[in-house]
Motif scaffolding. Structure first.
Motif, PDB file in Angstrom:
ATOM      1  N   GLY A 208       0.479  -0.949   0.023  1.00  0.00           N
ATOM      2  CA  GLY A 208      -0.214   0.064   0.105  1.00  0.00           C
ATOM      3  C   GLY A 208       0.591   0.986   0.303  1.00  0.00           C
ATOM      4  N   SER A 209       1.827   1.896   0.935  1.00  0.00           N
ATOM      5  CA  SER A 209       3.402   2.053   0.969  1.00  0.00           C
ATOM      6  C   SER A 209       3.761   2.481  -0.668  1.00  0.00           C
ATOM      7  CB  SER A 209       4.006   2.357   1.933  1.00  0.00           C
ATOM      8  OG  SER A 209       4.707   1.150   1.989  1.00  0.00           O
ATOM      9  N   TYR A 210       4.270   1.348  -1.223  1.00  0.00           N
ATOM     10  CA  TYR A 210       4.272   1.899  -2.698  1.00  0.00           C
ATOM     11  C   TYR A 210       3.498   2.387  -3.456  1.00  0.00           C
ATOM     12  CZ  TYR A 210       8.718   0.062  -1.255  1.00  0.00           C
ATOM     13  OH  TYR A 210       9.891  -0.217  -0.342  1.00  0.00           O
ATOM     14  N   ILE A 211       1.727   1.735  -3.472  1.00  0.00           N
ATOM     15  CA  ILE A 211       1.240   2.080  -4.691  1.00  0.00           C
ATOM     16  C   ILE A 211       0.766   3.343  -4.001  1.00  0.00           C
ATOM     17  CG2 ILE A 211      -1.078   1.565  -4.680  1.00  0.00           C
ATOM     18  CD1 ILE A 211      -1.225  -0.890  -4.403  1.00  0.00           C
ATOM     19  N   CYS A 212       0.679   3.861  -3.066  1.00  0.00           N
ATOM     20  CA  CYS A 212       0.079   5.333  -2.391  1.00  0.00           C
ATOM     21  C   CYS A 212       1.319   6.416  -2.888  1.00  0.00           C
ATOM     22  CB  CYS A 212       0.070   5.126  -0.485  1.00  0.00           C
ATOM     23  SG  CYS A 212      -0.165   7.304  -0.054  1.00  0.00           S
ATOM     24  N   ASN A 213       2.207   5.781  -3.271  1.00  0.00           N
ATOM     25  CA  ASN A 213       3.654   6.634  -3.285  1.00  0.00           C
ATOM     26  C   ASN A 213       3.309   7.629  -4.463  1.00  0.00           C
ATOM     27  OD1 ASN A 213       6.854   6.664  -2.888  1.00  0.00           O
ATOM     28  ND2 ASN A 213       6.578   7.878  -3.955  1.00  0.00           N
ATOM     29  N   LYS A 214       3.555   6.229  -5.190  1.00  0.00           N
ATOM     30  CA  LYS A 214       3.412   6.922  -7.114  1.00  0.00           C
ATOM     31  C   LYS A 214       1.556   7.380  -7.295  1.00  0.00           C
ATOM     32  CE  LYS A 214       1.744   4.282 -11.424  1.00  0.00           C
ATOM     33  NZ  LYS A 214       2.477   3.593 -12.671  1.00  0.00           N
ATOM     34  N   ASN A 215       0.632   7.126  -6.446  1.00  0.00           N
ATOM     35  CA  ASN A 215      -0.612   7.736  -6.588  1.00  0.00           C
ATOM     36  C   ASN A 215      -0.179   9.226  -6.442  1.00  0.00           C
ATOM     37  OD1 ASN A 215      -1.279   5.273  -7.658  1.00  0.00           O
ATOM     38  ND2 ASN A 215      -2.609   4.988  -5.771  1.00  0.00           N
ATOM     39  N   ALA A 216       0.576   9.410  -5.266  1.00  0.00           N
ATOM     40  CA  ALA A 216       0.622  10.798  -4.669  1.00  0.00           C
ATOM     41  C   ALA A 216       1.202  11.374  -5.623  1.00  0.00           C
ATOM     42  CB  ALA A 216       1.925  10.727  -3.245  1.00  0.00           C
ATOM     43  N   MET A 217       2.563  10.909  -6.162  1.00  0.00           N
ATOM     44  CA  MET A 217       3.210  11.603  -7.408  1.00  0.00           C
ATOM     45  C   MET A 217       2.940  12.215  -8.824  1.00  0.00           C
ATOM     46  SD  MET A 217       6.683  11.799  -6.809  1.00  0.00           S
ATOM     47  CE  MET A 217       6.263  12.902  -5.454  1.00  0.00           C
TER      48      MET A 217
END
Ligand code: PNW
Length: 520
Positions: A208-217
């Motif tokens: 979840g942390s990495y998916i969130c990271n990409k979506n935030a970018m």
């Protein structure tokens, strides 16, 4: 020899006159965030944010079961807040807009009149007081309705955010010239999803942390592109993102590589896609996670890749770099079989790295804040080395204490030591830092720590329905720095005339001395 004399003299003049001064035009401010100060959680048409839900459904997860329902009641006390900022002579005030207050459905189908009025009043009154509004569009308070659709792990969030940002630009862009799209994706992605001690309270470490990271970018980039295309020529503002960064030092002399990897995971994940020449994830991190994922038997990397178009979309979406800086850590390679704690506080499981602190770093009263003022200078210099001569705005820096002391000597010391390092970064390392903001103007709701720790330059009495604010020693100290535009506060503020005389006398003596030396 005249040129040598002239150089020596002008260098001495700089050293004597401007040694501890901040560059002309350098701006000082203070920061807050909507959920932490506004209160009025259910006023008018405002809908629930993920923090409203989190504190109401998990009271035990917040110190003393506190909530942000009333907080500092800045929804009603905003005039007082502006007075405090004005008394300190601040150049800017950084606040955030509550998405569910402005757009109750989360979508731009309906704009709340009261929400709009609140932020219009705030912006207009700041400008009337000669204080620039610096606005964060998102500071952790996602509309609950969007969380129900997956929140920051749903790729559509990038468009939901961009559409919200467009509303904000069109309502306030005529008066707001400095924008922060997202505050600290490391906190709402990594800390939230790796540890689960913040809204929405779901744990999904390393996924979840990495998916969130990409979506935030992508969310940041889409909002930036909208501003660039639809508003920039009309309003001529600046826009970027702010992230929170721990400075990483090697644990022992042989841990240089581990420290650099940790820096790439901490800072690189949220800055490399935007600020580097190549764009995309920091290559070293992308490689390591792909390898790990393969070893785990996954047919893909847990770190979602960017497409070529996405890399292009995100790259270069900045007018400056926003930095929130508080603390430092060390990094070392984990021993075989050693238990690795959660990122970013105890370890980086994907990098096989143990995160620790140095015994000499004193701890503040909040569990994660160890004090290492040199960290801010090193971090600033690292940005210059990594991303070139970019403009940097320090959007947060601050110190936490349990006690309510008005004479907050430790906080004053923290600010003094950190501002000294910022000045060294500017003067010695040539880093283009153009402004600095304290966290925070007033004591407020400190997320999981509730009201148990204080970061404020002003004390707030949370037992008083009026939420009375009282300036601490740190407010006076900061005001004198702002006024003197220098770390030499005593010289200038007590008697600027005396200071000038002292400077001239020193200068004359120096010139006589140099002249004598050079003619001898
Ligand atoms: C930042 N950590 O958050 C935020 O921008 C503010 O809302 C917050 O009040 C301030 O720093 C002080 O905490 C952080 O756990 C949240 O390392 C968590 C951490 C650091 C900063």
């Amino acid at each position: 020899m005249w040129w040598l004399k002239a150089t020596v003299i002008s260098l001495s003049v700089c050293a004597v006159v401007g040694g501890r001064d901040f560059p002309p035009g350098f701006k000082f401010g203070a920061s807050t965030a909507a959920y932490q100060v506004e209160g009025a959680w259910n006023a008018s048409e405002k809908s629930m944010s993920i923090w409203d839900t989190y504190v109401h459904t998990n009271p035990h997860k917040i110190a003393n079961n506190a909530t942000g329902d009333v907080a500092c009641d800045s929804y009603n006390n905003w005039k007082t807040d502006i007075e405090l900022a004005s008394k300190m002579g601040l150049h800017f005030y950084r606040f955030s807009i509550s998405w569910p207050r402005l757009l109750p459905s989360g979508f731009p189908d309906y704009i709340s009149k009261d929400g709009m009025r609140y932020y219009n009043n705030l912006i207009d009154a700041l400008l009337e007081n000669g204080i620039e509004p610096v606005v964060t569009i998102y500071h952790f308070d996602l509309p609950q309705s969007l969380q129900n659709l997956g929140g920051w792990t749903n790729p559509l969030v990038a468009d939901w955010f961009a559409n919200y940002a467009r509303v904000v630009f069109s309502l306030f862009g005529d008066r707001v010239k400095t924008w922060i799209t997202l505050n600290e994706p490391i906190t709402f992605c990594d800390i939230s999803y790796n540890i689960g001690n913040a809204a929405p309270g779901h744990t999904s470490p390393g996924v979840g942390s990495y998916i969130c990271n990409k979506n935030a970018m992508l969310a940041h980039a889409k909002a930036y592109r909208i501003y660039e295309k639809e508003f920039k020529s009309k309003y001529n503002g600046k826009i970027s993102i702010s992230n929170q960064v721990f400075w990483f030092e090697p644990h022992t002399k042989s841990d240089d590589k581990a420290a650099e990897k940790a820096r790439q995971l901490m800072a690189g994940m949220y800055y490399h896609p935007i600020f580097s020449k190549k764009g995309g994830w920091p290559p070293v991190i992308e490689r390591i996670i792909a390898k790990k994922s393969k070893k785990e038997g996954l047919p893909y990397s847990r770190l979602p890749a960017f497409t070529k178009e996405e890399i292009k979309l995100v790259k270069g979406t900045y007018d400056f770099l926003g930095l929130n800086f508080y603390t430092s850590r060390t990094a070392r390679v984990a021993k075989p079989g050693e238990q690795i704690g959660s990122w970013p506080f105890y370890g980086a499981p994907d990098l096989d790295i143990i995160v620790d602190v140095k015994p000499k770093w004193k701890k503040s009263d909040i569990w994660w804040l160890y004090i290492n003022p040199e960290g801010i200078r090193n971090q600033l210099a690292w940005f210059k080395k990594e991303y070139g001569d970019i403009e940097i705005l320090i959007t947060e820096n601050g110190f936490a204490s349990y006690n309510d002391d008005i004479n907050d000597k430790d906080r004053v010391q923290y600010y003094k030591d950190h501002l000294e390092q910022v000045l060294l970064a500017i003067k010695e390392d040539g880093v283009r830092v153009t402004g600095y903001s304290v966290w925070t103007l007033i004591d407020n709701f400190e997320w999981g720590d509730g009201y148990s720790v204080k970061f404020g330059l002003h004390h707030v009495n949370f037992d008083d329905p009026k939420r009375t604010r009282t300036p601490r020693a740190s407010a006076d100290y900061y005001a004198s720095i702002v006024k003197s535009h220098s770390l030499d506060i005593n010289n200038k503020i007590t008697d600027s005339g005396t200071k000038k005389i002292k400077k001239s006398a020193a200068l004359i003596l120096l010139m006589v001395f140099i002249n004598t030396c050079l003619s001898a």
